[in-house]
Design an enzyme around this catalytic site. Sequence first.
Site, mmCIF file in Angstrom:
data_model
loop_
_atom_site.group_PDB
_atom_site.id
_atom_site.type_symbol
_atom_site.label_atom_id
_atom_site.label_comp_id
_atom_site.label_asym_id
_atom_site.label_seq_id
_atom_site.Cartn_x
_atom_site.Cartn_y
_atom_site.Cartn_z
ATOM 1 C CG ASP A 1 -11.997 80.413 -133.786
ATOM 2 O OD1 ASP A 1 -12.924 79.667 -134.101
ATOM 3 O OD2 ASP A 1 -10.903 80.598 -134.533
ATOM 4 C CG HIS A 2 -16.024 82.154 -136.667
ATOM 5 N ND1 HIS A 2 -16.075 81.018 -135.788
ATOM 6 C CD2 HIS A 2 -15.837 81.658 -137.952
ATOM 7 C CE1 HIS A 2 -15.885 80.044 -136.464
ATOM 8 N NE2 HIS A 2 -15.972 80.407 -137.607
ATOM 9 N N GLY A 3 -15.021 85.810 -133.726
ATOM 10 C CA GLY A 3 -15.361 87.142 -133.411
ATOM 11 C C GLY A 3 -13.930 88.001 -133.504
ATOM 12 C CE1 TYR B 1 -8.449 74.703 -142.119
ATOM 13 C CE2 TYR B 1 -7.557 76.672 -140.927
ATOM 14 C CZ TYR B 1 -8.821 75.579 -140.970
ATOM 15 O OH TYR B 1 -9.464 75.318 -140.179
ATOM 16 N NE ARG C 1 -7.197 79.360 -145.306
ATOM 17 C CZ ARG C 1 -7.678 79.553 -144.133
ATOM 18 N NH1 ARG C 1 -7.447 80.667 -143.145
ATOM 19 N NH2 ARG C 1 -8.838 78.985 -144.095
ATOM 20 C CE LYS D 1 -11.373 73.657 -138.218
ATOM 21 N NZ LYS D 1 -12.016 74.602 -137.430
ATOM 22 N N GLY E 1 -15.213 73.365 -141.869
ATOM 23 C CA GLY E 1 -16.253 73.638 -142.536
ATOM 24 C C GLY E 1 -16.096 74.434 -143.682
ATOM 25 N N GLY E 2 -15.305 75.351 -143.648
ATOM 26 C CA GLY E 2 -14.953 76.101 -144.880
ATOM 27 C C GLY E 2 -16.004 77.135 -144.989
ATOM 28 N N GLY F 1 -17.703 75.722 -137.774
ATOM 29 C CA GLY F 1 -18.236 76.888 -136.981
ATOM 30 C C GLY F 1 -19.394 77.507 -137.509
ATOM 31 N NE ARG F 2 -17.807 81.809 -141.431
ATOM 32 C CZ ARG F 2 -17.297 82.972 -141.482
ATOM 33 N NH1 ARG F 2 -18.232 83.582 -142.139
ATOM 34 N NH2 ARG F 2 -16.320 83.435 -140.993
#
Length: 265
Positions: free
Chosen positions: A26-28, A146, A148, A177, A202-203, A230-231
Site C-alpha cells: 500500500d506504500h504507493g 502505531y 505517533r 499489527k 517491518g519498520g 512490506g518494503r
Amino acid sequence: MHIGKAIRMERIFNRDTERAIIVPLDHGTTVGPIAGLIDMRETLSHIAEGGANAVLMHKGLVPCGHRRSGPDIGLIVHLSASTTLSPFPNAKTLTGTVEDAIKLGADAVSVHVNIGDETERDMLRDLGRTASRAADWGMPVLAMVYARGPKIKDEYDPAVVAHCARVGMELGADVVKVPYTGDPETFARVTEGVCVPVVIAGGPKLDSVAGLLTMVRDSLAAGGRGLSIGRNIFQAARPYQLVRALRGIVHEGWSVEQALEGLEG
C-alpha cells in the site's frame, strides 16, 4: 466465529501453523511509485511463489496485480490512507468500504490508526465503525496500530506497543499489527495483553537480512503469529528467495541459520 469469517481467516493464516506471512503493498499511496511497486504482476508473482499467505493493497491497485496463473494468495484491501505530502501525514482517513473489498474478492480489510495523533478520535471512530460493518459480512479486520503523536516519546516502548495492540483488539479487530519492541521478553507483554493474533510490522528498510529473520523468529517465540512486512520484502534483491526463507521460519520451524543457508542457495 461466523463461518464466513473463519473461512476467510484461513486464507490468510496457515491452517496448520495458525501463522501468517502478509506483504503490504500500500506504500504507493503514501510515498508514490517506489521501487518494487512498478510492475505489480511481477511483484505479486515473486511474493506468491515464495509462499506468502496474503498481500495487502488499496482497492485501485487490485486490478493491476491480478494474475491468471501461478499460486493463489490471500487479499487484504486497505481502507485508510494519507500521504507524506500532507501537512498531517499521520492523519489517516477512510478511502474505501467493506463492500468495496467484497466486490474485489478480498479475504479481509485493514484500517490504520495512529494513536497519539491530534486526529486520533477520527481514526478510532473509523476503526470501530469498520469493524462493526465487517462483522455484518463475516469479513476479518486487520488493525495497523502505531503510536505517533506529540506525546509519544518512543513508539517502540513495550507499554506503548501493548496499548496499541489492546486498542485494536478492543475496537473489534481480528488481527492487530504493531511494531516489534526489540526483544522477545518485552514483546511477550504485548501478545499476552490481547486475545487475537498479533503480527509485526517491518519498520524502516533494514540493511541486514539476518536481522530481519532474527526479528521474525524472536517475535514468534514471544507469542507473535507472523509478520506484515512490506518494503523489506518487495525491495529486497531477491524477493522470492526472501519470502521462501521467511516461510521456512514462520511455517516450517527453520532456524535463522537454516533460513540464511536457503537464501544463499
